[in-house]
Design an enzyme around this catalytic site. Structure first.
Site, PDB file in Angstrom:
ATOM      1  N   HIS A  96       0.760  -0.886   0.074  1.00 44.18           N
ATOM      2  CA  HIS A  96       0.024  -0.110   0.060  1.00 44.18           C
ATOM      3  C   HIS A  96       0.833   1.242  -0.109  1.00 44.18           C
ATOM      4  O   HIS A  96       0.684   2.130  -0.717  1.00 44.18           O
ATOM      5  CB  HIS A  96      -1.103  -0.123   1.177  1.00 44.18           C
ATOM      6  CG  HIS A  96      -1.864   1.312   1.402  1.00 44.18           C
ATOM      7  ND1 HIS A  96      -2.875   1.645   0.795  1.00 44.18           N
ATOM      8  CD2 HIS A  96      -1.478   2.442   2.234  1.00 44.18           C
ATOM      9  CE1 HIS A  96      -3.382   2.872   1.092  1.00 44.18           C
ATOM     10  NE2 HIS A  96      -2.321   3.428   2.055  1.00 44.18           N
ATOM     11  N   GLU A  97       1.801   1.370   1.047  1.00 40.55           N
ATOM     12  CA  GLU A  97       2.796   2.394   0.783  1.00 40.55           C
ATOM     13  C   GLU A  97       3.531   2.619  -0.491  1.00 40.55           C
ATOM     14  O   GLU A  97       3.876   3.987  -0.800  1.00 40.55           O
ATOM     15  CB  GLU A  97       3.743   2.343   2.295  1.00 40.55           C
ATOM     16  CG  GLU A  97       2.976   2.236   3.522  1.00 40.55           C
ATOM     17  CD  GLU A  97       1.981   3.460   3.576  1.00 40.55           C
ATOM     18  OE1 GLU A  97       2.025   4.743   3.135  1.00 40.55           O
ATOM     19  OE2 GLU A  97       0.947   3.090   4.328  1.00 40.55           O
ATOM     20  N   HIS A 100       1.694   4.609  -2.771  1.00 40.34           N
ATOM     21  CA  HIS A 100       1.771   5.920  -3.082  1.00 40.34           C
ATOM     22  C   HIS A 100       3.197   6.474  -3.620  1.00 40.34           C
ATOM     23  O   HIS A 100       2.910   7.474  -4.247  1.00 40.34           O
ATOM     24  CB  HIS A 100       1.695   6.516  -1.475  1.00 40.34           C
ATOM     25  CG  HIS A 100       0.432   6.312  -0.879  1.00 40.34           C
ATOM     26  ND1 HIS A 100      -0.575   6.962  -1.206  1.00 40.34           N
ATOM     27  CD2 HIS A 100       0.192   5.930   0.598  1.00 40.34           C
ATOM     28  CE1 HIS A 100      -1.654   6.618  -0.224  1.00 40.34           C
ATOM     29  NE2 HIS A 100      -1.312   6.176   0.846  1.00 40.34           N
ATOM     30  N   HIS A 104       3.009   8.914  -6.613  1.00 42.06           N
ATOM     31  CA  HIS A 104       4.008  10.084  -7.046  1.00 42.06           C
ATOM     32  C   HIS A 104       4.889  10.084  -8.220  1.00 42.06           C
ATOM     33  O   HIS A 104       5.157  10.960  -8.812  1.00 42.06           O
ATOM     34  CB  HIS A 104       4.805   9.921  -5.797  1.00 42.06           C
ATOM     35  CG  HIS A 104       5.866  11.463  -5.373  1.00 42.06           C
ATOM     36  ND1 HIS A 104       6.792  11.351  -4.697  1.00 42.06           N
ATOM     37  CD2 HIS A 104       5.538  12.521  -6.195  1.00 42.06           C
ATOM     38  CE1 HIS A 104       7.170  12.775  -4.754  1.00 42.06           C
ATOM     39  NE2 HIS A 104       6.515  13.296  -5.745  1.00 42.06           N
TER      40      HIS A 104
END
Length: 232
Positions: A96-97, A100, A104
């Site tokens: 999940h991280e 991100h 980006h």
């Protein structure tokens, strides 16, 4: 004012229920060990590599549920348990991280919007309610030529930025989870049972943001009614 306390109570209860369920889910899925034996850190590094991202570092950070992606220094920060553990919960959080980080790298519009709101919200969120309180108090006493209404409206605008930030956060978080789950499945990182655990864990994690957004909107609407209703 009594209505506000009821509103705060309902939001706090919903937040506690979701948070408690989330902790139970993570405890449950932390017991499902990955058949491939990969740690959260290894999963994160592989997902970044598979997306051609070479300038993001995966690091360990103290605490529990402190996992986050920092776009300023391009780091995927995984809590110690996620960084080192080799289970379905750790896989879900790590992926999940990294979702991100992929957002980006691909200039995902909702992430850009949230990032643009950060400096504004960091300044206005802590003072917005006090500005609204002050404006309503001035309206009640009718001091300073009725300027209280405009002070209260200024507070509502500040509060609206916080509510907008919470709403914009929703597509950012849900999209990161969708990217994570798609990658975990397509690359056969997890088994069917492990995938089900990862999916359920991320679902409950997303609900914490949903409750926060609903609470922010409800609070904004409540104070807007107090300000504009009190003008009659």
């Amino acid at each position: 004012m009594f209505g506000y306390y009821i509103l705060i109570g309902v939001i706090a209860l919903a937040s506690w229920l979701v948070s408690s369920t989330l902790k139970r889910k993570f405890a449950k899925y932390s017991k499902i060990q990955l058949r491939n034996g990969m740690s959260g850190a290894e999963i994160a590094e592989k997902m970044l590599a598979d997306h051609g991202i070479r300038d993001v570092e995966v690091i360990s950070t103290p605490g529990q549920l402190t996992d986050h992606y920092n776009p300023k220094n391009k780091t995927v920060n995984l809590s110690e348990s996620v960084y080192n553990q080799r289970n379905a919960a750790a896989a879900a959080v790590a992926a999940h991280e990294c979702g991100h980080a992929v957002q980006h790298a691909q200039a995902y519009d909702w992430l850009k919007m949230r990032s643009a709101l950060v400096p504004v919200v960091s300044i206005t969120s802590s003072m917005s309610q006090w500005v609204v309180f002050g404006g309503i108090a001035l309206m009640a006493t009718n001091l300073i030529g009725g300027i209280g209404f405009y002070v209260a409206v200024a507070g509502l605008v500040m509060m609206a930025f916080a509510a907008l930030f919470s709403v914009v956060t929703l597509p950012v978080e849900y999209d990161a989870s969708n990217r994570a789950l798609a990658w975990l499945k397509n690359k056969n990182i997890v088994s069917q049972e492990e995938y089900a655990g990862s999916e359920d864990a991320l679902k409950w994690a997303a609900r914490t943001y949903l409750v926060a957004a609903l609470g922010a909107i409800a609070s904004l609407l409540y104070w807007a009614l107090q300000v504009f209703g009190g003008r009659d």
